[in-house]
Structure formats: structure tokens, C-alpha cells
Design a protein around this motif. Sequence first.
Motif: not given
Length: 540
Positions: A264-286
Motif C-alpha cells: 500500500f506504501f506504493a500508492f502513497i503519493g496522490f494525497d501529496a497533490i492536495s498539499t500543493a492546493a494553494q500553489e495550483a492555478r485552478n485547484p477545484q478543477r485540476d
Amino acid sequence: MGDGTRHLRRDNESFIKWQARRLTNTRTFASLDHESETSQMKRVLTVKDLSAMGIGAIIGTGIFVLTGVVAHERAGPGVAISFVIAAIVAGLAALSYAEMACLVPIAGSAYTYTYATCGELLAWIIGWDLILEYLVGAATVSVGFSHYLEAFFKDAFGWEPQTKLMRAPFAYQQDAFSLTGDWFSLPSFLIVILLTILLCRGVKSSARVNNILVVVKLIVIVVFIFGACKWVDPANFSPFVPPNTGKFGEFGPSGILRGATIVFFAFIGFDAISTAAQEARNPQRDLPIGIGLSLVICTVLYIATSIVMLGVVNYTEIAGTGRGAPFQVTAAATGMKWLSIFCEIGILAGLISVMLVLLIGQPRIFFSMAVDGLFPEIASRLHPKYKTPVMTTAIAGVVCAAAGGMFPVDLLADLTSVGTLFAFFLVHCSVLILRWREPDRPRRFKVPLGPVLPVLGAACCVGLIAVDSVSAIIRLVVWLAIGLVFYAAYGSRHSRLNNPERYALSEPMEVVGERHHTTHEEVKGDASPLHTSTPNDVKV
């Protein structure tokens, strides 16, 4: 009692009830929206960058290192089933993360989601847990990096470096520690320090480096799959699920389940995307697109890779002598030396991208908690030029580097997996709570089938935690206990939500009831970007 004093103890209210009410205070969506709109972080990440972050973080030690360990010790060729089980649990979590990322598009990931739904105490617990996830996760990958670097030197140059400075001084097998006779994993330490320096200079430059590394990594995996598939021997798949040895978690059905908690450790990572929400251009879509796309691509590659790998090399031999380089063992078994060297170069690049993304996520958890007053204010300071949380990036990098140099991959991955499952469980709960509490709030993405999938996802997380090793669960409990001590000593006393008087001059706070709506006049009169709500409050 005025709204601004709701954090205070009421007349005839017992101390226990007062403290319980404080611990369940939640952030309002008005305050979260305000924080998103006024963030000083640079919004520079596109959907391509976010998807690459997800792939960069997901494809790493789980497939490059842990596949061999789990197949050898837990599941045999059935490790492919372990990946399927882990992918289902991760997929359900990804759906809940996508919905929460749309509702709460600011840094902090599961910590912020929990703060908006379950209150300050659970938010602290999950934030403390995420610190463990990202720090230990990056350290785990750095150990895998050292293993593959050692193999690369041997295959490319015929040089076998001294293991004294290539491997950790501790070994961990079957829940038991032992000394290896080695001193320190210097490559694990140095690579994390170099990446930390890069991250201090800005997220956009780091994202560009990560995009390049992800492309290299994907090319290597595809070449490996098609280059090694002709060497697959069907005899290596028999038995596909080796019989249980008589001990729970060692082969048989229990071994597959136990293996699922590790891979399951192999799938850890997609949640890291949400930590960069304040640096995303269009967070609600992207954010939902990045989370979903990265997980689907990685799942397909994982299953294909594990099948080819265990078809070429028998599970009894896949771990190799170093217990950390199954790709190298498989490529060597084909007799194609160029494939070994090619894979090792690509894997080294791939592991660097994993560390890069996890080290992006870690300081942003610290940052969010510091903004809320639960960590010292220094953790919320941004670099004046690069707008990055430079102090927490540096501290996290040094601690991670030290852990990677000292501890073995098995221990670190096991500890990370159970902590992440706990975080995913609370994200599922957050979705359910907000479906009930904020049913009319606009959602660009919703988990399908109503509450069914979040409930199923939460149950799967609990199930995998239940079959994890007792020692891993104990270590997590100890870590959380340490966190609660820190919260009692510092966080509860400096929380902006429950101690607005501390910030009366600079950022006064207003505590409002759950259904109170802030008016234009109130906004003008209140300089604070943070508001609180107490779910059980009624107007008085």
C-alpha cells in the motif's frame, strides 16, 4: 454571551464539557475560502504539473524495492493480488480526496479536511500522523535509492563500493531488529539534503525537475515490461499463492492481505497533490484530475510490472542479496546487461522524483498547522523571494536525511503504511460529515453512489490496519501519544481557534455558531482571516 467569546467557559459549564467543546471546534468554510483567496504562495502549478507530482510520488520504492521483499517473505507471485487490493483501497481514498480537494482548496491535505469537519483535536492527530507519513516516506525512498545506486556502480563500472557507507546500521526482519555491521547510508543522506536545497528555491523549478524525472521513469518501466516479458517462465507462477507457513501473514491468503498493507506504501503519493492546493492555478478543477489520472496510470503499471517480475524470477530469489533491488535482479536474470544498467539509471531518477514530491508535501503540513497556531510561528514564514516555507523545508529535510541513513526500508515502509491508512480513514469520514453538514455547498466533483463508497473506503482502511503488524501499530500509537503531549503543552495553548486573545492585536478571532453567517459589516470589523465554529453551539 457574544459570539466573540464562545471559546470561553460558560456559566455553570463543567471543565470537562468546556474542554470537549474546545477540542471539537472546527474551521468555517468562510475562513478556509479567505485563506485560499489571500494566500501569498505562488499559484504556478498546472494540471500537468499536479499529475506529474502524483505519478512522481506514487511510482517509487513500492514497486522498485518492496515488490521483491513482499513476494519473497509474504505473498509469492500473489503479490499482484496484494497490489490489486491496495489499489482498490487507494482508489476509494482518491475519490474522497478529490471531493475534499474541491471543497477545501488550500494546503494541509487531510489535516485541513479534518479541521473543517471533526474539530481541532482530530485535526492535530492527523496532522501529526501526516508528518510521520511524509518524513518516513521520503526516508524509505532514500534507502531504496542507495540500494539501486550500489547496483548501478557494480553493473556499469564493475566497482563494488564498501557497504559501510552505503547501508543502514540496522536491519529489520520479521518484526525484529539486528545490527548489520555497516555504519551509515551516505547516499540516502546526501540525496535528501540536495533535494531540500532545491525545494527551498521554489516549487515551480522543483516541478520542472520532477516532470523530467517522471518522463524518464515511465519510459524505463515500459521498456522493462516489454523487454523482460519474453523471459517469463509460467513455472514461476506455480504456486501463485504459496501455502501458509503456519504463521499469520507468511504466505497464503493472510500473506496476501499482509502484503497489501506493505505494498500500500506504493500508492502513497496522490494525497501529496492536495498539499500543493494553494500553489495550483485552478485547484477545484485540476486537483481531482491530477489525483485520478496519476492513480490510474500507476495502478496499471504496478500490476503489469509485478507479473513480469515474478514471471522472470522465482519469488524465492526475487529479493536478491541486498533485499532492495528486485528490478536489478530481474534484469540480470534476462542476461541483458544493458537492460540492468538502463533500468538502474531510470529507477534512480524515479526515486529522486518520489523524494522530491514527498519533501514538497511535508513542509506544507507544518505550514498549515503553524498558520493555525498549533506549531510555532516560525514554521509559517515564507521566503521573501521564493515564497516557500523555507524553515520547515530545511528542518524536514535534515530529519528525513538522518532517518534514511540510519534505518532499513522494511521498518520505514511498514510504519508509513499504517499511518497513511489512518489518514485515509479520516478523509472518508470528512466526506460523510460534510455531505450531512454542508449538503448544498457546490462540489465540482462528488464521490459517486452517495455515502456507499466513502463508507466502504473507511471500512477497507480499518481492515488493512487490522491485519498489519502489531509492532507497526504500536509504533504509530507511540508517535501519536508523543504528538498529544506536544499538543497539550503547546498547540492547545497557542491555537488561533481557541485562544483568540493571544492574537487580539494582530489577528483577532471571532468564534461563530455553526449556522451563523458572517455579514459584510462583520468582515470589515474583523481583521482575522480565521474563524471558528463549534458544531454543538447554539446561539445565546
